[in-house]
Design an enzyme around this catalytic site. Structure first.
Site, PDB file in Angstrom:
ATOM      1  N   ALA A 202       0.864  -1.188   0.000  1.00 43.35           N
ATOM      2  CA  ALA A 202       0.000   0.000   0.000  1.00 43.35           C
ATOM      3  C   ALA A 202       0.895   1.231   0.000  1.00 43.35           C
ATOM      4  O   ALA A 202       1.096   1.874   1.032  1.00 43.35           O
ATOM      5  CB  ALA A 202      -0.922  -0.012   1.204  1.00 43.35           C
ATOM      6  N   HIS A 313      -4.990 -15.024 -15.728  1.00 48.66           N
ATOM      7  CA  HIS A 313      -5.324 -13.622 -15.967  1.00 48.66           C
ATOM      8  C   HIS A 313      -6.709 -13.546 -16.607  1.00 48.66           C
ATOM      9  O   HIS A 313      -6.994 -14.266 -17.583  1.00 48.66           O
ATOM     10  CB  HIS A 313      -4.278 -12.995 -16.879  1.00 48.66           C
ATOM     11  CG  HIS A 313      -4.330 -11.509 -16.933  1.00 48.66           C
ATOM     12  ND1 HIS A 313      -5.367 -10.817 -17.523  1.00 48.66           N
ATOM     13  CD2 HIS A 313      -3.461 -10.564 -16.457  1.00 48.66           C
ATOM     14  CE1 HIS A 313      -5.151  -9.521 -17.429  1.00 48.66           C
ATOM     15  NE2 HIS A 313      -3.994  -9.332 -16.780  1.00 48.66           N
ATOM     16  N   THR A 325       0.512 -11.599 -23.791  1.00 48.49           N
ATOM     17  CA  THR A 325       1.433 -10.451 -23.799  1.00 48.49           C
ATOM     18  C   THR A 325       2.706 -10.768 -23.016  1.00 48.49           C
ATOM     19  O   THR A 325       3.128 -10.027 -22.129  1.00 48.49           O
ATOM     20  CB  THR A 325       0.742  -9.203 -23.227  1.00 48.49           C
ATOM     21  OG1 THR A 325       0.228  -9.510 -21.922  1.00 48.49           O
ATOM     22  CG2 THR A 325      -0.393  -8.745 -24.114  1.00 48.49           C
ATOM     23  N   GLU A 383       5.201  -8.936 -13.727  1.00 54.66           N
ATOM     24  CA  GLU A 383       4.277  -9.947 -14.256  1.00 54.66           C
ATOM     25  C   GLU A 383       4.909 -10.720 -15.405  1.00 54.66           C
ATOM     26  O   GLU A 383       4.695 -11.938 -15.546  1.00 54.66           O
ATOM     27  CB  GLU A 383       2.984  -9.283 -14.712  1.00 54.66           C
ATOM     28  CG  GLU A 383       1.910 -10.264 -15.160  1.00 54.66           C
ATOM     29  CD  GLU A 383       0.596  -9.571 -15.452  1.00 54.66           C
ATOM     30  OE1 GLU A 383      -0.271  -9.519 -14.558  1.00 54.66           O
ATOM     31  OE2 GLU A 383       0.438  -9.061 -16.586  1.00 54.66           O
TER      32      GLU A 383
END
Length: 434
Positions: A202, A313, A325, A383
């Site tokens: 965060a 995903h 991707t 990712e």
């Protein structure tokens, strides 16, 4: 020819004893028998010891030194004993261990092999420390199938599968978790003594999502189990106070900030790796690594736990591999050719046992560091490296898009019976750039 001296008589050519000339009272027959058996036992014992030494030497020549790891490594690499499919080794090149290895290593922490590289040595020593300090017979430490108490539940119908509309098993025997493919009551009993760690970052304005994240987690995430929320803020004072269930806690781990959101995303792997080595391995059994700009909307429980898991995903679960991707530049460590790939995994929901998450995050961080030295940044940052890692280190469970969905960007298909973890509406440009 003189009779050979008894001292030179080989054990496997034991000569007959000459008749005993009794002088005086005869010896007790029990004592005579005992003496004769001990002589034979001593001789045969030396022969057995010699054979054992030969066998041991042969095995030592065949067995690599790196195999002498503690038995805790078995769980993290090849078996989550709640799932029969995880009893199959995931990587043939990694070492399978037994309780005998753990016994052999007790008291030899400093003699662990040093040929594995610095990270390997650190992990081996931490695994040994955890093995030595663990108590009880939980499935994680002993790789023993946990005993399940008497339960009433519907019988599985072998000829009537619960799901025929979706793939429920990967080609490497990893289950794909959909609604209807598991029984929470059985799994909760199997994982009743398990502690789960959840990591969430965060940083900067993303802290505004933290309250809703934690409040919905308390409602839906691992209900009935021990949970530690590891919150990584750059401003610890902004972490909200919320009511927690018994056996659950929030641990605030202060981290620095970065100018670009891409840097924050990529450094997440480094921080999870560092804290896995420093404390997670000593405090929890599994790690679940999540994005903060989300909320829980339905049950997310121990059905997700495995040595290593990834999540499909939502944008690519039905796509072919050419559409993924992936990073396509060969110079990047995240490179995946167009004719390779199993699934496209989301960077916002992955995890596993602490040792496996440590390996994953360490490998991804090292790959990103190597790319940076070459002036390369993977197309989707951490990712992209996560997908590269999970291609060569097949996850032992795969979570369906039920576990990661965006209702604003995607139309919900009928096959998604539940949406368990969904994106919170937001202005990406405003949140990321400030």
């Amino acid at each position: 020819m003189a009779e050979p001296s008894p001292a030179l008589t080989p054990c496997n050519k034991r000569q007959p004893r000459p008749p005993v000339r009794r002088m005086g009272p005869a010896r007790d027959p029990v004592e005579v028998g005992t003496h004769d058996l001990s002589d034979r036992s001593s001789c045969e014992g030396r022969r057995d010891t010699h054979r054992a030494d030969l066998v041991g030497a042969r095995l030592r020549r065949q067995r690599p030194a790196s195999a002498l790891l503690c038995s805790q490594a078995v769980d993290s690499r090849c078996c989550n004993c709640s799932n029969v499919f995880n009893l199959i080794p995931r990587r043939q090149t990694e070492e399978s261990q037994s309780s005998l290895d753990a016994h052999h290593l007790q008291g030899q922490r400093e003699s662990l092999p040093l040929s594995q590289g610095e990270n390997g040595v650190v992990l081996q020593r931490l695994l040994l420390e955890k093995k030595e300090s663990s108590e009880g017979d939980g499935h994680l430490d002993t790789c023993r199938i946990p005993e399940v108490p008497r339960l009433l539940y519907p019988k599985a119908q072998l000829l009537k599968p619960s799901r025929v509309d979706v793939l429920v098993m990967t080609p490497w025997f990893a289950p794909i978790i959909w609604d209807g493919t598991f029984d929470s009551a059985i799994l909760d009993a199997q994982f009743r003594d398990t502690t789960i760690g959840l990591t969430v970052f965060a940083i900067k304005k993303y802290v505004v999502f933290l309250r809703l994240f934690l409040e919905t987690a308390e409602k839906y995430f691992m209900v009935g189990h021990k949970v530690t929320y590891y919150v990584f803020p750059d401003r610890p004072a902004d972490v909200p106070q919320i009511a927690l269930r018994a056996g659950r806690q929030v641990v605030v781990l202060h981290v620095g900030s970065y100018r670009r959101w891409q840097d924050i995303s990529m450094h997440r792997m480094e921080m999870i790796s560092n804290f896995s080595r420093q404390r997670f391995l000593h405090e929890v059994d599994y790690l679940v690594c999540l994005d903060v700009d989300m909320k829980f909307s339905d049950h997310v429980g121990v059905e997700i736990l495995a040595p290593l898991f990834g999540t499909l995903h939502p944008g690519f679960y039905a796509a072919d591999r050419q559409s993924f991707t992936y990073e396509r530049r060969p110079l990047s460590r995240a490179y995946i050719p167009r004719d390779e790939g199993d699934f496209y995994y989301a960077g916002g929901f992955f995890g596993g046992s602490v040792p496996e998450v440590y390996r994953l995050t360490t490998a991804c961080h090292q790959a990103m560091t190597a790319d940076q030295a070459q002036g390369i940044e993977a197309v989707w940052h951490d990712e992209s490296h996560l997908n590269r890692y999970l291609l060569s280190h097949k996850p032992s469970k795969v979570l369906s898009p039920e576990y990661l969905w965006d209702e604003r960007m995607l139309q919900r298909p009928p096959l998604l019976r539940k949406l368990r973890y969904v994106a919170v509406p937001k202005n990406h440009g405003e949140i990321r750039n400030r």
